[in-house]
Design a protein around this motif. Structure first.
Motif, PDB file in Angstrom:
ATOM      1  N   SER A   1      47.078 -38.866 -13.137  1.00 60.88           N
ATOM      2  CA  SER A   1      47.575 -39.725 -12.057  1.00 60.88           C
ATOM      3  C   SER A   1      47.325 -41.213 -12.285  1.00 60.88           C
ATOM      4  O   SER A   1      47.623 -42.018 -11.401  1.00 60.88           O
ATOM      5  CB  SER A   1      46.924 -39.305 -10.733  1.00 60.88           C
TER       6      SER A   1
ATOM      7  N   THR B   1      54.110 -38.252 -13.292  1.00 64.97           N
ATOM      8  CA  THR B   1      54.350 -39.367 -12.372  1.00 64.97           C
ATOM      9  C   THR B   1      53.522 -40.561 -12.806  1.00 64.97           C
ATOM     10  O   THR B   1      52.318 -40.451 -13.012  1.00 64.97           O
ATOM     11  CB  THR B   1      53.959 -38.991 -10.927  1.00 64.97           C
TER      12      THR B   1
ATOM     13  N   PHE C   1      51.541 -43.920 -12.241  1.00 60.73           N
ATOM     14  CA  PHE C   1      50.893 -44.645 -11.158  1.00 60.73           C
ATOM     15  C   PHE C   1      51.614 -45.969 -10.922  1.00 60.73           C
ATOM     16  O   PHE C   1      51.828 -46.392  -9.790  1.00 60.73           O
ATOM     17  CB  PHE C   1      49.415 -44.887 -11.498  1.00 60.73           C
TER      18      PHE C   1
ATOM     19  N   GLU D   1      61.475 -40.559  -8.489  1.00 57.25           N
ATOM     20  CA  GLU D   1      60.554 -39.442  -8.273  1.00 57.25           C
ATOM     21  C   GLU D   1      59.383 -39.466  -9.249  1.00 57.25           C
ATOM     22  O   GLU D   1      58.375 -38.772  -9.039  1.00 57.25           O
ATOM     23  CB  GLU D   1      61.305 -38.110  -8.389  1.00 57.25           C
ATOM     24  N   LYS D   2      59.488 -40.251 -10.312  1.00 59.08           N
ATOM     25  CA  LYS D   2      58.431 -40.323 -11.317  1.00 59.08           C
ATOM     26  C   LYS D   2      57.534 -41.549 -11.132  1.00 59.08           C
ATOM     27  O   LYS D   2      56.665 -41.799 -11.965  1.00 59.08           O
ATOM     28  CB  LYS D   2      59.036 -40.350 -12.730  1.00 59.08           C
TER      29      LYS D   2
ATOM     30  N   PHE E   1      54.958 -43.981  -8.583  1.00 59.72           N
ATOM     31  CA  PHE E   1      54.188 -44.222  -7.367  1.00 59.72           C
ATOM     32  C   PHE E   1      54.346 -45.678  -6.942  1.00 59.72           C
ATOM     33  O   PHE E   1      54.516 -45.968  -5.763  1.00 59.72           O
ATOM     34  CB  PHE E   1      52.712 -43.895  -7.586  1.00 59.72           C
ATOM     35  N   SER E   2      54.325 -46.588  -7.912  1.00 55.66           N
ATOM     36  CA  SER E   2      54.501 -48.001  -7.593  1.00 55.66           C
ATOM     37  C   SER E   2      55.250 -48.700  -8.726  1.00 55.66           C
ATOM     38  O   SER E   2      55.329 -48.193  -9.851  1.00 55.66           O
ATOM     39  CB  SER E   2      53.147 -48.684  -7.359  1.00 55.66           C
TER      40      SER E   2
ATOM     41  N   ARG F   1      59.922 -43.860  -1.363  1.00 57.74           N
ATOM     42  CA  ARG F   1      58.496 -43.538  -1.472  1.00 57.74           C
ATOM     43  C   ARG F   1      57.770 -44.430  -2.480  1.00 57.74           C
ATOM     44  O   ARG F   1      56.542 -44.394  -2.568  1.00 57.74           O
ATOM     45  CB  ARG F   1      58.324 -42.076  -1.870  1.00 57.74           C
ATOM     46  N   VAL F   2      58.517 -45.197  -3.257  1.00 63.29           N
ATOM     47  CA  VAL F   2      57.912 -46.079  -4.255  1.00 63.29           C
ATOM     48  C   VAL F   2      57.400 -47.351  -3.571  1.00 63.29           C
ATOM     49  O   VAL F   2      58.073 -47.908  -2.703  1.00 63.29           O
ATOM     50  CB  VAL F   2      58.929 -46.445  -5.358  1.00 63.29           C
ATOM     51  N   ARG F   3      56.243 -47.808  -3.970  1.00 65.03           N
ATOM     52  CA  ARG F   3      55.648 -49.029  -3.422  1.00 65.03           C
ATOM     53  C   ARG F   3      55.941 -50.176  -4.393  1.00 65.03           C
ATOM     54  O   ARG F   3      55.515 -50.132  -5.557  1.00 65.03           O
ATOM     55  CB  ARG F   3      54.144 -48.838  -3.234  1.00 65.03           C
TER      56      ARG F   3
ATOM     57  N   GLN G   1      47.045 -49.916  -4.284  1.00 62.27           N
ATOM     58  CA  GLN G   1      47.768 -48.692  -4.614  1.00 62.27           C
ATOM     59  C   GLN G   1      46.809 -47.625  -5.138  1.00 62.27           C
ATOM     60  O   GLN G   1      47.011 -46.418  -4.909  1.00 62.27           O
ATOM     61  CB  GLN G   1      48.857 -48.961  -5.651  1.00 62.27           C
TER      62      GLN G   1
ATOM     63  N   ARG H   1      46.375 -43.888  -3.583  1.00 61.59           N
ATOM     64  CA  ARG H   1      46.564 -42.676  -4.386  1.00 61.59           C
ATOM     65  C   ARG H   1      45.248 -41.959  -4.658  1.00 61.59           C
ATOM     66  O   ARG H   1      45.219 -40.934  -5.351  1.00 61.59           O
ATOM     67  CB  ARG H   1      47.242 -43.014  -5.716  1.00 61.59           C
TER      68      ARG H   1
END
Length: 384
Positions: free
Chosen positions: A51, A149, A151, A172-173, A175-176, A312-314, A377, A381
């Protein structure tokens, strides 16, 4: 890469991932690249739940040597100031990946690579590539490294274009995502500057229609001029004036066409040093990929639609006040589209008189902003 392999991997690793013909890279042009090679470096270790991976995307003349000594120049990596213990990108906390883009000249498949069909360098038979093609190749590498995914994906300039393409194609892959000094499309002015550079290269007699490697020569003069012209766009007028003004290289004028002014000598040095580490055909292909970039084009011209699946992405979008190559207005356009799409987006214009290249230079406000965003972030997470 298995979890066991990741845990045993050295903190710094460099290599080339080779994908067989069965995993050909399909390009926007309809062509296929196979076999495909992607040269990359990693810093830090992938954690147990995979992650903490951060993908850093490089700019036009960058490469995978993000924070490692460059094998050709012997100089520190292009973002060494940002990567290291206690720095915003910390190998003790992050598994940092940086790859040479396809079309490049530092190990990834490009025009200087050997065409398996002929046994000779591709030259101009190499297919035209896009920013989306670059990202598609990166996604193959990230998956091969065992990362499901990311980070964060982060990049400046052309790297920022790649960040936006990642958000559009692989939300989808992610997080930010951090886009620095980027734009949703290449402007007419930027295309014009690139065309000047390409014409300089192609006008060099040693270019040989792109077949200079087979002839055992290189279009060094044309590539140097291309670099000189481009480098002017990376700086602000204030930075050039502060650094050089109208200072002379020596006492008095030469009354000729030697480098009388320090700024002339500086540009000549930039051009001369560039030809030692970069391939002329790669310069043609990568600048063309940037010119073709228009994130909204495949979405009916609506930039908001490009980010429709990225809620959903930051996001963090950053610009520099003196950047006239990718001005703040273009970053604001991205932020408005993100907001309209319902995405989480923070934005900051960093006051700097250093121009577009500020993201590569000592800019404490940039460091603090990245450290703050990545820290927030990480807490979100559960990595803090």
């Amino acid at each position: 890469m298995t979890e066991a392999a990741a845990s045993a991997a050295p903190d710094i690793h460099g290599g080339t991932m080779r994908f067989p013909a069965a995993k050909a890279l399909r390009l926007d042009s309809g062509a296929r690249l196979a076999p495909l090679e992607i040269a990359y470096n990693t810093y830090g270790r992938l954690n147990a739940d995979r992650s903490n991976a951060v993908l850093v995307c490089h700019a036009l003349t960058g490469d995978q040597h993000l924070a490692s000594v460059h094998p050709t120049t012997g100089k520190p990596g292009w973002w060494s100031r940002m990567v290291g213990p206690g720095k915003p990108l910390d190998p003790e906390r992050h598994f940092i990946i940086c790859s040479n883009v396809i079309g490049g000249c530092m190990g990834s498949t490009g025009p200087a690579s050997i065409d398996p069909k002929t046994g000779q360098p591709y030259g101009l038979s190499f297919p035209v590539i896009t920013i989306a093609d670059m990202v598609r190749a990166q996604a193959m590498l990230v998956e091969a490294l065992g990362v499901e995914t990311l980070f964060a994906v982060i990049g400046g300039s052309m790297g920022g274009m790649q960040v936006l393409q990642w958000a559009a194609d692989y939300p989808e892959k992610l997080f930010s995502a951090i886009c620095i000094a980027g734009a949703p499309r290449h402007s007419a002015q930027n295309i014009a500057f690139h065309e000047v550079g390409r014409q300089a290269i192609m006008a060099d007699p040693d270019w040989r229609g792109g077949g200079y490697e087979r002839a055992g020569v290189r279009p060094e003069k044309g590539l140097a001029v291309a670099r000189m012209a481009a480098h002017i766009t990376y700086l602000s007028e204030a930075a050039l004036q502060r650094k050089f003004g109208r200072e002379l290289q020596r006492d008095g004028l030469s009354w000729g066409f030697d480098a009388d002014f320090q700024v002339e000598s500086y540009l000549r040095h930039q051009g001369a040093s560039f030809v030692d580490r970069f391939d002329a055909n790669s310069y043609l292909y990568i600048t063309r990929a940037m010119d073709y970039f228009d994130l909204a084009a495949k979405h009916g011209g609506a930039l908001t639609e490009a980010f429709a699946k990225a809620r959903r992405v930051r996001f963090c979008v950053l610009s520099f006040s003196s950047d006239w190559l990718y001005p703040t207005a273009e970053s604001r356009e991205v932020v408005r589209a993100l907001n309209a799409a319902g995405c989480r987006a923070s934005f900051a214009e960093i006051e700097s008189d250093k121009g577009h290249d500020a993201f590569l230079l000592d800019e404490p406000q940039l460091d603090a902003t990245l450290r703050g965003f990545l820290g927030a972030q990480a807490q979100a997470r559960g990595l803090a």
